[in-house]
Design a protein around this motif. Sequence first.
Motif, mmCIF file in Angstrom:
data_model
loop_
_atom_site.group_PDB
_atom_site.id
_atom_site.type_symbol
_atom_site.label_atom_id
_atom_site.label_comp_id
_atom_site.label_asym_id
_atom_site.label_seq_id
_atom_site.Cartn_x
_atom_site.Cartn_y
_atom_site.Cartn_z
ATOM 1 N N LEU A 1 -5.712 -5.215 -9.305
ATOM 2 C CA LEU A 1 -4.971 -6.367 -9.831
ATOM 3 C C LEU A 1 -5.420 -7.642 -9.129
ATOM 4 C CD1 LEU A 1 -1.301 -5.047 -9.857
ATOM 5 C CD2 LEU A 1 -2.762 -5.369 -11.833
ATOM 6 N N THR A 2 -5.341 -8.725 -9.830
ATOM 7 C CA THR A 2 -5.474 -10.031 -9.162
ATOM 8 C C THR A 2 -4.069 -10.621 -8.999
ATOM 9 O OG1 THR A 2 -5.781 -11.136 -11.279
ATOM 10 C CG2 THR A 2 -7.756 -10.507 -10.049
ATOM 11 N N PHE A 3 -3.982 -11.579 -8.094
ATOM 12 C CA PHE A 3 -2.681 -12.189 -7.776
ATOM 13 C C PHE A 3 -2.068 -12.815 -9.018
ATOM 14 C CE2 PHE A 3 -1.124 -11.747 -3.755
ATOM 15 C CZ PHE A 3 -0.284 -12.773 -3.356
ATOM 16 N N MET A 4 -0.799 -12.510 -9.293
ATOM 17 C CA MET A 4 -0.119 -13.027 -10.485
ATOM 18 C C MET A 4 0.725 -14.254 -10.143
ATOM 19 S SD MET A 4 1.162 -9.322 -11.664
ATOM 20 C CE MET A 4 1.912 -9.193 -10.056
ATOM 21 N N ILE B 1 10.256 -17.599 -7.846
ATOM 22 C CA ILE B 1 10.476 -16.340 -7.137
ATOM 23 C C ILE B 1 11.666 -16.503 -6.195
ATOM 24 C CG2 ILE B 1 9.451 -14.626 -5.586
ATOM 25 C CD1 ILE B 1 6.701 -15.690 -6.452
ATOM 26 N N ARG B 2 12.553 -15.521 -6.190
ATOM 27 C CA ARG B 2 13.625 -15.480 -5.205
ATOM 28 C C ARG B 2 13.145 -14.652 -4.013
ATOM 29 N NH1 ARG B 2 19.285 -15.655 -5.323
ATOM 30 N NH2 ARG B 2 19.296 -15.701 -7.601
ATOM 31 N N PHE B 3 13.210 -15.223 -2.816
ATOM 32 C CA PHE B 3 12.826 -14.499 -1.605
ATOM 33 C C PHE B 3 14.089 -14.015 -0.907
ATOM 34 C CE2 PHE B 3 9.117 -17.045 -2.501
ATOM 35 C CZ PHE B 3 8.084 -16.162 -2.238
ATOM 36 N N TYR B 4 14.125 -12.741 -0.604
ATOM 37 C CA TYR B 4 15.303 -12.131 0.001
ATOM 38 C C TYR B 4 15.287 -12.327 1.520
ATOM 39 C CZ TYR B 4 15.826 -10.127 -4.594
ATOM 40 O OH TYR B 4 15.980 -9.981 -5.939
ATOM 41 N N GLN B 5 16.430 -12.083 2.135
ATOM 42 C CA GLN B 5 16.549 -12.297 3.579
ATOM 43 C C GLN B 5 15.552 -11.418 4.332
ATOM 44 O OE1 GLN B 5 20.620 -11.666 4.668
ATOM 45 N NE2 GLN B 5 21.367 -13.474 3.564
ATOM 46 N N ASN B 6 14.834 -12.044 5.250
ATOM 47 C CA ASN B 6 13.760 -11.342 5.967
ATOM 48 C C ASN B 6 14.260 -10.104 6.710
ATOM 49 O OD1 ASN B 6 12.062 -13.401 5.125
ATOM 50 N ND2 ASN B 6 12.504 -14.632 6.932
ATOM 51 N N LYS B 7 15.391 -10.247 7.361
ATOM 52 C CA LYS B 7 15.884 -9.148 8.196
ATOM 53 C C LYS B 7 16.318 -7.942 7.373
ATOM 54 C CE LYS B 7 20.543 -11.114 8.333
ATOM 55 N NZ LYS B 7 21.620 -11.644 9.206
ATOM 56 N N MET C 1 4.623 -9.869 -2.800
ATOM 57 C CA MET C 1 4.640 -8.885 -3.879
ATOM 58 C C MET C 1 5.884 -8.002 -3.809
ATOM 59 S SD MET C 1 2.143 -9.881 -5.519
ATOM 60 C CE MET C 1 2.419 -8.688 -6.812
ATOM 61 N N LEU C 2 6.339 -7.706 -2.613
ATOM 62 C CA LEU C 2 7.573 -6.929 -2.484
ATOM 63 C C LEU C 2 8.739 -7.704 -3.086
ATOM 64 C CD1 LEU C 2 8.745 -4.927 0.600
ATOM 65 C CD2 LEU C 2 10.316 -6.459 -0.562
ATOM 66 N N ASN C 3 8.833 -9.023 -2.829
ATOM 67 C CA ASN C 3 9.905 -9.845 -3.387
ATOM 68 C C ASN C 3 9.797 -9.955 -4.902
ATOM 69 O OD1 ASN C 3 11.770 -11.432 -1.288
ATOM 70 N ND2 ASN C 3 9.782 -11.055 -0.336
ATOM 71 N N ILE C 4 8.569 -10.064 -5.418
ATOM 72 C CA ILE C 4 8.399 -10.100 -6.874
ATOM 73 C C ILE C 4 8.895 -8.800 -7.491
ATOM 74 C CG2 ILE C 4 6.676 -10.136 -8.719
ATOM 75 C CD1 ILE C 4 5.058 -12.083 -7.007
ATOM 76 N N TYR C 5 8.527 -7.691 -6.856
ATOM 77 C CA TYR C 5 8.968 -6.382 -7.345
ATOM 78 C C TYR C 5 10.495 -6.296 -7.379
ATOM 79 C CZ TYR C 5 10.248 -1.449 -6.921
ATOM 80 O OH TYR C 5 10.842 -0.225 -7.072
ATOM 81 N N GLU C 6 11.150 -6.766 -6.320
ATOM 82 C CA GLU C 6 12.605 -6.706 -6.277
ATOM 83 C C GLU C 6 13.237 -7.655 -7.293
ATOM 84 O OE1 GLU C 6 14.538 -4.677 -4.886
ATOM 85 O OE2 GLU C 6 13.160 -3.617 -3.568
ATOM 86 N N LEU D 1 12.001 -8.355 -10.243
ATOM 87 C CA LEU D 1 11.873 -7.692 -11.538
ATOM 88 C C LEU D 1 12.785 -6.469 -11.626
ATOM 89 C CD1 LEU D 1 7.982 -7.896 -11.864
ATOM 90 C CD2 LEU D 1 9.664 -9.271 -13.105
ATOM 91 N N ARG D 2 12.864 -5.715 -10.537
ATOM 92 C CA ARG D 2 13.674 -4.499 -10.555
ATOM 93 C C ARG D 2 15.159 -4.827 -10.716
ATOM 94 N NH1 ARG D 2 16.535 -1.105 -7.208
ATOM 95 N NH2 ARG D 2 16.413 -2.546 -5.466
ATOM 96 N N ARG D 3 15.609 -5.870 -10.049
ATOM 97 C CA ARG D 3 17.030 -6.234 -10.075
ATOM 98 C C ARG D 3 17.373 -7.196 -11.223
ATOM 99 N NH1 ARG D 3 19.766 -6.338 -4.716
ATOM 100 N NH2 ARG D 3 18.704 -4.851 -3.382
ATOM 101 N N GLY D 4 16.355 -7.805 -11.832
ATOM 102 C CA GLY D 4 16.636 -8.843 -12.824
ATOM 103 C C GLY D 4 17.303 -10.054 -12.198
ATOM 104 N N ASP D 5 16.966 -10.320 -10.954
ATOM 105 C CA ASP D 5 17.628 -11.347 -10.139
ATOM 106 C C ASP D 5 16.737 -12.587 -10.093
ATOM 107 O OD1 ASP D 5 19.564 -12.418 -8.599
ATOM 108 O OD2 ASP D 5 19.137 -11.240 -6.809
ATOM 109 N N TYR D 6 16.855 -13.456 -11.106
ATOM 110 C CA TYR D 6 15.913 -14.562 -11.260
ATOM 111 C C TYR D 6 16.572 -15.912 -10.953
ATOM 112 C CZ TYR D 6 13.596 -10.889 -13.923
ATOM 113 O OH TYR D 6 13.039 -9.710 -14.309
ATOM 114 N N ILE D 7 15.733 -16.881 -10.616
ATOM 115 C CA ILE D 7 16.171 -18.273 -10.482
ATOM 116 C C ILE D 7 16.009 -18.941 -11.838
ATOM 117 C CG2 ILE D 7 15.785 -20.474 -9.337
ATOM 118 C CD1 ILE D 7 14.555 -18.918 -7.030
#
Length: 719
Positions: A132-135, A196-202, A262-267, A269-275
């Motif tokens: 894959l290339t970066f999306m 993209i929504r970025f989740y809490q690092n911890k 990519m982990l945040n993008i996956y989450e 899409l998986r959660r349907g948690d969009y801005i």
Amino acid sequence: MRTKILIVLMSLAYAIFSEHLHLDKLDTFFSDFEQVVIAKPLEGSPSAWISISKLKQGKEEVPGSVFLDFINSIMRKKPRRVLLVLSEKEIQFSKSQQGEFVKILELNPNLMILTRWQNREEFSFLPKEQHLTFMTAIDLTTGGADGRIRRLVLSMDGKEYDSNFLKFTKFTDVSLPSLQNFPGMFNYYDSKQAHIRFYQNKSISEIFLKDNFEFSSDIEGKSLFVGSLDNFSVFNSTSIESRFTLDSSFTYQSLRSDAYVMLNIYENLRRGDYIHSLSIWNQSLWIFGFVLVGFMGLIYLRPSQFIFGSFALLGLSLVVSAALLFVFSYRLDVARIWMALFLMQYLGIPYLLIKITKKSGEEKVRQASEMAEERMRSRILVRAVAADASFKNVAQVSHDIRSPLMALQVAHRVIKDSISPEAGELIQGSIERLKYIAEDTLTKFRKGSAATSADSEFLLKSVVQDLVATFEKLYPDVSIKVEIPNGMKLLWPPHSLARSLTNLFNNSIEAYGAEKAGLQIQLSAESLPSRSRILIQDNGPGIPKNIQGQLFKAGATFGKKNGTGLGLYQVRKDLEEFGGHIKILQNTDGACFELTLPRYLNHIPMKISNKVVVVSSELHTPEFPSNTEVQVFSLVEEAKVFFASVQRLQDFTILIDLVFPGQQDTAFDLIESFQGSRPYKVIISTSLGENEDIRKMSDRYTALLVTPGLLSRFEFSTN
């Protein structure tokens, strides 16, 4: 009206065209601020990430053999899927190692590689179905100022999902709605993108690599995102300064790798948690509202208020944007609101200062004009009141001499043929009273005062008996009964007492009617510990309650056909000069008046400063304490010149006449020349203090109005 229309049009124009502004660092800051505000914890997530930075062993690349052993160790743990996020030249493969890696990919369809560029020579050996290339896209609204990823590319042509994006979603088993129904999607030129929504690092699970390719926790059944720390796309800080300064002091602790993205993008899409992004019109409407309020403040607020208000508006926009994101996941473009408010502050504050300076100059001119008009009005007012007082004195004289004239008329009838002793006494008494009235009026004219000397006591009974004898001769049908203790004395000028009693007797006689037979007047007196009390009661028609409070004012009268309203007014004035007063007592039969006077004329204590200035045309200077420095002026202009050279006006007590015969200036002109400075105390001597306009002016200047008679009773002392 034109100004308001212009403000609305300017706010609207900025709101519409502000989307074309590139604000670079400001946009960058707010984008990351928003990410911090809406960051949620990942709870129960099946995803984790692993860093391969340890495999580099201090070098820039991972040896191919080490990397292959690492991949094999991961796949033996049976993860659900593994996404390797690599940068160019990050793995040092030999030809044989490249072939071995391809075999691993063929045996593990749940293993996929993501790189930034698919056509680079370093990745040409990889099978396309697992490459894959970066999306993601660099946020060009920030001008690409820091080259960081904040957005996800859904479609390059705006018609169908991008092939790489579809390949990724199939790999991660994420179901997608139709492109047009994708939540939070917005147009960016021809492409379709989403934030993209970025989740809490911890809360993001990180699996540490141990020695011998062991892992810190179980990875079976998990979605793994593998990358290195030095292959990064996202900052972990909202500090603008750290975003654009990558020097030797910079640490990778402030970064997150491409694998983290990519982990945040996956989450997402998986959660349907969009801005969600507001439409251009909704975005413009919000910007228009804040900018319009800012412009209104610029027009209608003072500089200090505008500065405070504009900063408050900056904070409010930040709070509103954070609330929209946190509650509804809607992204408000705060950077353009802030830019407008910053421009208003930069350009508006000088504008307001110029405006206020101009207004201040106009205000000074206006105040100078108003002060001149006020001085003229005060002079006219004082002259008018003084003239009115003169007319009142003339009217009072006419009122007071009526009784003596009537006595003389009766005496004239008696002495047509001969003069009896009774007629002689009547004529003599009337002449004495006329003489007192004339002398008293002359004193008022010369000194502007209703004050009369009361230096010695007199026997009350003798004065009352002489007056009663006169009235018995004038009105033989009227019964006047006197009950006064022998030896009772009053500290009150006898002629003033005679005038007051004459007015009260005349009121009773005139109110009774044409036939005087049956009228009874009773006068009684008593000495109390601190005051003397005189009661005058008749059996006439009485005085209604609703007018009793008005009777002692000049011009007020009741029950008399030709009443002038000066009798009771003069009685009250004479009494008040010596600390006394008159009132109407409730009585079932006729009218009843009570006169009270202090038995002793005590001195009134008055505090003054050590420096006193007396301004008086008569130069009558009271007695001051020996330690007082006194300056005396006969002209107001002389006093103005003196005070112009004084540095501390608050050290002075000023004693001044209200009016000065032959001079245009009044006491108020002198006070006005102080230009707002306050002396220690200002005492104005005048008999015109009953005038309401004079009292209002003295209150405005915080001056004490006193009559000359009251002034003579002051006992001055210094602080």
